[in-house]
Design a protein around this motif. Structure first.
Motif, PDB file in Angstrom:
ATOM      1  N   GLY A 252      41.946  56.356  38.291  1.00 20.91           N
ATOM      2  CA  GLY A 252      41.951  55.195  37.405  1.00 20.91           C
ATOM      3  C   GLY A 252      41.640  53.850  38.031  1.00 20.91           C
ATOM      4  O   GLY A 252      41.783  52.820  37.367  1.00 20.91           O
ATOM      5  N   THR A 253      41.193  53.836  39.289  1.00 20.15           N
ATOM      6  CA  THR A 253      40.956  52.556  39.970  1.00 20.15           C
ATOM      7  C   THR A 253      39.954  51.677  39.228  1.00 20.15           C
ATOM      8  O   THR A 253      40.196  50.483  39.017  1.00 20.15           O
ATOM      9  CB  THR A 253      40.441  52.800  41.402  1.00 20.15           C
ATOM     10  N   MET A 254      38.823  52.250  38.819  1.00 22.24           N
ATOM     11  CA  MET A 254      37.786  51.461  38.145  1.00 22.24           C
ATOM     12  C   MET A 254      38.304  50.897  36.834  1.00 22.24           C
ATOM     13  O   MET A 254      37.987  49.759  36.453  1.00 22.24           O
ATOM     14  CB  MET A 254      36.545  52.323  37.898  1.00 22.24           C
ATOM     15  N   LEU A 255      39.112  51.683  36.131  1.00 20.20           N
ATOM     16  CA  LEU A 255      39.664  51.239  34.847  1.00 20.20           C
ATOM     17  C   LEU A 255      40.583  50.035  35.028  1.00 20.20           C
ATOM     18  O   LEU A 255      40.497  49.049  34.287  1.00 20.20           O
ATOM     19  CB  LEU A 255      40.444  52.381  34.188  1.00 20.20           C
ATOM     20  N   VAL A 256      41.473  50.118  36.018  1.00 23.13           N
ATOM     21  CA  VAL A 256      42.424  49.034  36.261  1.00 23.13           C
ATOM     22  C   VAL A 256      41.694  47.773  36.710  1.00 23.13           C
ATOM     23  O   VAL A 256      41.964  46.663  36.211  1.00 23.13           O
ATOM     24  CB  VAL A 256      43.482  49.453  37.306  1.00 23.13           C
TER      25      VAL A 256
END
Length: 384
Positions: free
Chosen positions: A198-202
């Motif tokens: 989820g890094t890109m989402l956050v």
């Protein structure tokens, strides 16, 4: 001061610094120098998305030999920065220098510091590489030495929200830089179709809402300094949070692995962004665009480095899915598997050299038009 960054992000970081209010901003290689006061140093650590360290230079000198290095480090007034009860750690970097071993330079610097305290006070401070009170950075380029205090501590990519990761997680600074480089500004819907933890989402949500990049971080190195101004830091945090904004579009993440979806949801919750981000267990190759208007897509597909998959078939499926199911989408992704790009079957509009860790990579853009590209061109000609 000096902000360190990743290869290719110097322009982004310089822009961030100017927007924050830095003066005399000058780009270097994987770094940007700037001027600012103590409060700005706090703000830079808190807010910069593409910086990995903020260094505060305290001494510069020329050295001719190992003994010369020892003598000049010994001669410094180290009591300005620490005392016999402090713990410290040293990091050294060399560039085109007569010195060839970074660990040896760090050891020589450590010896000079502890000898100075022992000779002056009869006691010496201890080294603590894990959680020191003071982090010292020594940079030697040719014969010029710069001694700096590391105001950040652990790398600023360690934002504090990511407690669970997958096999090949993307660095938070790399993710933020890719998003900024792609032009993501929160004015459309966003998707990461292979979202992993989820890094890109956050990072996308934090950019869209103008949330300080490191608001979830537990501590910075400067908080242990003798001149740390807690009231000033709290005012800067409060002021930065007042500049956040609402986001009125969708941020969607897909991953086919149930474990990845669970990790992503945990990390999104840790970042307090669950109201903005939806994560679903879904194979991207079985999905289609279900949002109106433009869709902004940024993702980090497998390269074949750690995950054993059929690269030709996999990258062909990326191209087919984008072409057939995602009209009106700007699709960006990064890969170090450069030969696999030809299997996508689409011509990238842009191709930018970056590094994912030590892997030379390319950030590529595929513009998926509504209808054919030729049709869009003819329509534009009519409007002209």
């Amino acid at each position: 001061m000096l902000a360190k960054t990743l290869f290719g992000f110097e322009d982004l970081l310089a822009t961030e610094l100017r927007n924050l209010g830095a003066i005399n901003v000058e780009k270097g290689v994987r770094s940007v120098s700037f001027e600012g006061d103590k409060g700005f140093m706090y703000k830079a650590n808190l807010c910069l998305r593409t910086a990995i360290k903020i260094l505060k230079p305290v001494k510069t000198f020329i050295v001719r030999s190992e003994d010369d290095l020892y003598a000049k480090v010994y001669a410094m007034n180290w009591e300005r920065f620490m005392n016999v009860n402090s713990t410290f750690a040293i990091n050294a970097t060399l560039a085109d220098s007569r010195f060839t071993h970074e660990k040896y330079v760090a050891l020589k610097t450590k010896d000079a510091i502890v000898d100075k305290f022992r000779d002056t006070h009869g006691e010496r401070p201890d080294v603590d590489t894990r959680h020191p009170d003071v982090r010292i950075h020594i940079h030697i380029q040719r014969n010029q030495v710069t001694i700096s205090l590391d105001s950040s501590g652990n790398s600023l990519h360690q934002r504090g929200y990511k407690t669970r990761t997958n096999i090949a997680p993307i660095n938070e600074v790399l993710a933020a830089g890719m998003l900024l480089m792609s032009g993501w500004d929160g004015t459309t819907d966003f998707m990461d179709p292979m979202c992993g933890s989820g890094t890109m989402l956050v990072e996308a949500a934090m950019i869209a809402c103008n949330i300080p990049a490191n608001i979830n971080r537990k501590e910075f190195a400067f908080e242990k300094w003798g001149d740390f101004d807690e009231d000033l830091f709290e005012k800067i945090v409060e002021s930065s949070l007042k500049k956040t904004r609402e986001f009125h579009h969708k941020i969607i993440g897909y991953d086919k692995a149930p474990s990845a979806v669970m990790k992503a949801k945990d990390n999104v919750a840790n970042a307090n962004l669950a109201e903005y981000i939806t994560v679903k267990q879904q194979n991207f190759f079985e999905t289609y665009k279900h949002t109106e208007g433009k869709l902004h897509m940024v993702f980090n597909p497998p390269y074949g480095e750690r995950l054993n998959i059929d690269m030709e078939r996999f990258y062909k499926s990326i191209g087919d899915t984008l072409k057939q199911n995602y009209p009106g989408t700007n699709a960006w992704f990064i890969t170090s598997n450069l030969p696999a790009l030809k299997f996508v079957g689409l011509r990238p509009s842009r191709k930018i050299k970056l590094f994912n860790g030590k892997l030379e990579s390319r950030l590529v853009l595929f513009e998926m038009y509504e209808g054919s590209k030729k049709g869009k061109y003819m329509n534009n000609k009519k409007e002209d």
